[in-house]
Scaffold this active site. Structure first.
Site, PDB file in Angstrom:
ATOM      1  N   ARG A 128       0.894  -1.178   0.000  1.00 54.88           N
ATOM      2  CA  ARG A 128       0.000   0.000   0.000  1.00 54.88           C
ATOM      3  C   ARG A 128       0.924   1.218   0.000  1.00 54.88           C
ATOM      4  O   ARG A 128       1.707   1.411   0.939  1.00 54.88           O
ATOM      5  CB  ARG A 128      -0.915  -0.021   1.218  1.00 54.88           C
ATOM      6  CG  ARG A 128      -1.669   1.280   1.394  1.00 54.88           C
ATOM      7  CD  ARG A 128      -2.836   1.190   2.348  1.00 54.88           C
ATOM      8  NE  ARG A 128      -3.970   0.535   1.735  1.00 54.88           N
ATOM      9  CZ  ARG A 128      -5.235   0.668   2.133  1.00 54.88           C
ATOM     10  NH1 ARG A 128      -5.545   1.449   3.154  1.00 54.88           N
ATOM     11  NH2 ARG A 128      -6.213   0.037   1.511  1.00 54.88           N
ATOM     12  N   HIS A 155      -6.892   0.948  -6.858  1.00 53.90           N
ATOM     13  CA  HIS A 155      -7.192   0.071  -5.707  1.00 53.90           C
ATOM     14  C   HIS A 155      -7.865  -1.190  -6.266  1.00 53.90           C
ATOM     15  O   HIS A 155      -9.068  -1.415  -6.072  1.00 53.90           O
ATOM     16  CB  HIS A 155      -8.094   0.818  -4.726  1.00 53.90           C
ATOM     17  CG  HIS A 155      -8.171   0.204  -3.362  1.00 53.90           C
ATOM     18  ND1 HIS A 155      -7.490  -0.945  -3.006  1.00 53.90           N
ATOM     19  CD2 HIS A 155      -8.866   0.593  -2.239  1.00 53.90           C
ATOM     20  CE1 HIS A 155      -7.749  -1.229  -1.740  1.00 53.90           C
ATOM     21  NE2 HIS A 155      -8.580  -0.313  -1.258  1.00 53.90           N
ATOM     22  N   GLN A 158      -9.980  -3.735  -4.073  1.00 52.28           N
ATOM     23  CA  GLN A 158     -11.275  -3.175  -3.690  1.00 52.28           C
ATOM     24  C   GLN A 158     -12.305  -3.410  -4.797  1.00 52.28           C
ATOM     25  O   GLN A 158     -13.414  -3.887  -4.544  1.00 52.28           O
ATOM     26  CB  GLN A 158     -11.116  -1.671  -3.438  1.00 52.28           C
ATOM     27  CG  GLN A 158     -12.386  -0.972  -3.049  1.00 52.28           C
ATOM     28  CD  GLN A 158     -12.854  -1.356  -1.657  1.00 52.28           C
ATOM     29  OE1 GLN A 158     -12.084  -1.304  -0.708  1.00 52.28           O
ATOM     30  NE2 GLN A 158     -14.105  -1.750  -1.517  1.00 52.28           N
ATOM     31  N   ASP A 250     -16.971   7.537  -2.573  1.00 48.04           N
ATOM     32  CA  ASP A 250     -15.759   7.403  -1.755  1.00 48.04           C
ATOM     33  C   ASP A 250     -15.505   8.769  -1.136  1.00 48.04           C
ATOM     34  O   ASP A 250     -16.120   9.773  -1.535  1.00 48.04           O
ATOM     35  CB  ASP A 250     -14.587   6.955  -2.661  1.00 48.04           C
ATOM     36  CG  ASP A 250     -13.288   6.693  -1.903  1.00 48.04           C
ATOM     37  OD1 ASP A 250     -13.309   6.622  -0.656  1.00 48.04           O
ATOM     38  OD2 ASP A 250     -12.227   6.575  -2.569  1.00 48.04           O
ATOM     39  N   CYS A 290     -16.376   2.087  -0.401  1.00 51.11           N
ATOM     40  CA  CYS A 290     -15.234   1.233  -0.052  1.00 51.11           C
ATOM     41  C   CYS A 290     -14.922   1.281   1.438  1.00 51.11           C
ATOM     42  O   CYS A 290     -14.308   0.361   1.977  1.00 51.11           O
ATOM     43  CB  CYS A 290     -14.009   1.644  -0.862  1.00 51.11           C
ATOM     44  SG  CYS A 290     -13.601   3.397  -0.681  1.00 51.11           S
ATOM     45  N   ARG A 318     -13.983  -8.416   0.519  1.00 53.53           N
ATOM     46  CA  ARG A 318     -12.551  -8.152   0.333  1.00 53.53           C
ATOM     47  C   ARG A 318     -11.761  -9.439   0.607  1.00 53.53           C
ATOM     48  O   ARG A 318     -10.858  -9.798  -0.137  1.00 53.53           O
ATOM     49  CB  ARG A 318     -12.068  -7.034   1.283  1.00 53.53           C
ATOM     50  CG  ARG A 318     -12.632  -5.651   1.025  1.00 53.53           C
ATOM     51  CD  ARG A 318     -12.143  -5.073  -0.283  1.00 53.53           C
ATOM     52  NE  ARG A 318     -10.697  -5.097  -0.395  1.00 53.53           N
ATOM     53  CZ  ARG A 318      -9.877  -4.179   0.125  1.00 53.53           C
ATOM     54  NH1 ARG A 318     -10.368  -3.134   0.759  1.00 53.53           N
ATOM     55  NH2 ARG A 318      -8.561  -4.269  -0.047  1.00 53.53           N
TER      56      ARG A 318
HETATM   57  N1  NVA Z   1      -9.651   6.905  -1.995  1.00 47.68           N
HETATM   58  C1  NVA Z   1      -9.392   6.494  -0.633  1.00 47.68           C
HETATM   59  C2  NVA Z   1      -9.686   5.050  -0.466  1.00 47.68           C
HETATM   60  C3  NVA Z   1      -9.456   4.489   0.905  1.00 47.68           C
HETATM   61  C4  NVA Z   1      -9.753   3.029   0.991  1.00 47.68           C
HETATM   62  C5  NVA Z   1      -7.939   6.797  -0.291  1.00 47.68           C
HETATM   63  O1  NVA Z   1      -7.062   6.586  -1.141  1.00 47.68           O
HETATM   64  O2  NVA Z   1      -7.674   7.252   0.822  1.00 47.68           O
HETATM   65  N1   CP Z   2     -11.422   0.054   1.745  1.00 47.86           N
HETATM   66  C1   CP Z   2     -10.195  -0.041   2.238  1.00 47.86           C
HETATM   67  O1   CP Z   2      -9.207  -0.255   1.517  1.00 47.86           O
HETATM   68  O2   CP Z   2     -10.130   0.103   3.587  1.00 47.86           O
HETATM   69  P1   CP Z   2      -8.796   0.295   4.436  1.00 47.86           P
HETATM   70  O3   CP Z   2      -8.190   1.606   4.028  1.00 47.86           O
HETATM   71  O4   CP Z   2      -9.259   0.280   5.873  1.00 47.86           O
HETATM   72  O5   CP Z   2      -7.864  -0.833   4.135  1.00 47.86           O
END
Ligand code: NVA
Ligand code: CP
Length: 340
Positions: A128, A155, A158, A250, A290, A318
Site C-alpha cells: 500500500r 485500488h 477493492q 468514496d 469502499c 474483500r
Molecule cells: N480513496 C481512498 C480510499 C481508501 C480506501 C484513499 O485513497 O484514501
Molecule cells: N477500503 C479499504 O481499503 O479500507 P482500508 O483503508 O481500511 O484498508
C-alpha cells in the site's frame, strides 16, 4: 465470522470452469498492479473463485500451506490489512505486517534492493503506497508476485470485491448500471476498469477538474467497447443517478490529500449521496462505499445505515476475493481436494 454466500452454486463446477482453469495457468507467479493486468476472463475467474471460497472455505484451508505473505503499508488500513491477513491464515499461510507509515519505501534503500531481499523470504508482497511507481518498480524487481493493496492511482483489490458483491446481490454484473459519484480517484479508476471488464455500464459523475485520469477513461472505454457496455463521464450527480442499479461513492479527500480538505469540501457538497439522490436511482438500487466513510460528508448516515446499503458485504468480500486472487497468483488450487 464470514456470512454464508448468497450465490447459487454454479452450473459448471469450479474445477471444470474454463475461466478459472485458464486464469490458474496464466496468473501463477504474476503481479497485480492494476486491473489492466487482467483480461475479462481473468476478472470473471477471480469472482467465480471468490464465490466458491466464500461458499466452501474448508476446501481451501491447506491450499497455501506455509506460504509467507508480507504486507508493507505506507498508509493506514483496517479492511485491507485484516482481510489479507485473515484470508491467508485461513488457507494455511502466514502474514508479516511491516508498517511503512514513518519510513516510505525507497527512502532507506532502493526499492529494487528491498525487492531482492524480501523475495528471498516470502512468497508474495502486498503493498500500500503513495506513488503507483513504487508498486510497479517492486513488481519489476521481485521474482515473487506483487499485489497493489492501494496506490494513489488504483485500488484493484477493492474493485474486485465490489463487483463480486454486485454479482452476489444481482446474480450478474452484465448490463448493470453502475454509477460512481465523487472524486475521480484510485477507487474510481479500478471500478471503471473492472466494470468495463465485466460488461457493466459505468457512469462517473465528478466535479469539474476532478474527473478520472484520461488514460484510464480511454482504456475503460476500449474495454467496454469489446464487452458491449459503455463508460460515461458526467458532472451532474442527479443525471448520473437516474435509473442506476448501484450508487457508489468514496471520500473526497484521499489519504495524502488532507491539505486539500478545506478547498474540496464545498466543491464536493453537491455530490453527497443522500435520500434525494438515491430516489433518482432504480427502486432496487444498492448503495456502495469502499469505507472508511466520512459520515454526513460524502454520504448521509441515513443512506450508509439504510436498507439499500451493502457496504459491509463489500468489506467482507474483500477477504473472499483476495483469497481467490492469492490462490491464482500462488498456484494454490493444485493443493485443494476440490481441484484434484
Ligand atoms: N480513496 C481512498 C480510499 C481508501 C480506501 C484513499 O485513497 O484514501
Ligand atoms: N477500503 C479499504 O481499503 O479500507 P482500508 O483503508 O481500511 O484498508
Amino acid at each position: 465470522m464470514a456470512s454464508k454466500s448468497m450465490m447459487e452454486p454454479p452450473a459448471v463446477p469450479v474445477h471444470q470452469d474454463p475461466d478459472i482453469l485458464a486464469a490458474a495457468a496464466r496468473m501463477a507467479g504474476e503481479d497485480l498492479c492494476s486491473i489492466a493486468d487482467l483480461s475479462s476472463s481473468e476478472v470473471r475467474a477471480i469472482l467465480k473463485l471468490g464465490h466458491d471460497v466464500k461458499r466452501n472455505p474448508t476446501e481451501y484451508r491447506r491450499a497455501l500451506d506455509a506460504k509467507q505473505m508480507v504486507l508493507m503499508f505506507e498508509k493506514a488500513s483496517l479492511r485491507t490489512r485484516m482481510s489479507f491477513e485473515a484470508g491467508i491464515n485461513t488457507m494455511g499461510g502466514n502474514a508479516i505486517f511491516v508498517d511503512q507509515t514513518n519510513s516510505p519505501l525507497g527512502e532507506r534503500e532502493s526499492i529494487a534492493d528491498v525487492a531482492r531481499n524480501v523475495e528471498r523470504w516470502v512468497d508474495v508482497i502486498v503493498l500500500r503506497t503513495y506513488a503507483h511507481d513504487t508498486i510497479t518498480e517492486m513488481a519489476a524487481n521481485a521474482r515473487v508476485p506483487v499485489i497493489n493493496a492501494l496506490s494513489d492511482f488504483e485500488h484493484p483489490c477493492q474493485a474486485l470485491a465490489d463487483f463480486m458483491t454486485i454479482e452476489e446481490h444481482f446474480g450478474t454484473t452484465k448490463g448493470i448500471n453502475f454509477t460512481y459519484v465523487g472524486d475521480g480517484n484510485n477507487v474510481c479508476h479500478s471500478l471503471m476498469l473492472t466494470g468495463a471488464q465485466l460488461g457493466a455500464n459505468v457512469t462517473v459523475a465528478t466535479p469539474r477538474g476532478y474527473s478520472p485520469d484520461i488514460e484510464i477513461v480511454t482504456l475503460a472505454r476500449d474495454i467496454a467497447g469489446a464487452n458491449g457496455c459503455e463508460v460515461r463521464l458526467l458532472q451532474d450527480p442527479a443525471a448520473a443517478a437516474e435509473g442506476a442499479d448501484a450508487i457508489y461513492t468514496d471520500v473526497c479527500v484521499s489519504m495524502g490529500m488532507e491539505h486539500e480538505s478545506t478547498k474540496r469540501a464545498p466543491i464536493f457538497r453537491p455530490f453527497q449521496v443522500n435520500d434525494a439522490l438515491m430516489q433518482k436511482a432504480s427502486p432496487s438500487a444498492v448503495f456502495m462505499h469502499c469505507l472508511p466513510a466520512r459520515r454526513n460528508a460524502e454520504v448521509t448516515d441515513a443512506v450508509l445505515d439504510g436498507p439499500q446499503s451493502i457496504v459491509f458485504d463489500q468489506a467482507e468480500n474483500r477477504m473472499h476475493a483476495q483469497k481467490a486472487l492469492l490462490l491464482l497468483l500462488l498456484g494454490g488450487l493444485s493443493n485443494t481436494a476440490h481441484f484434484q
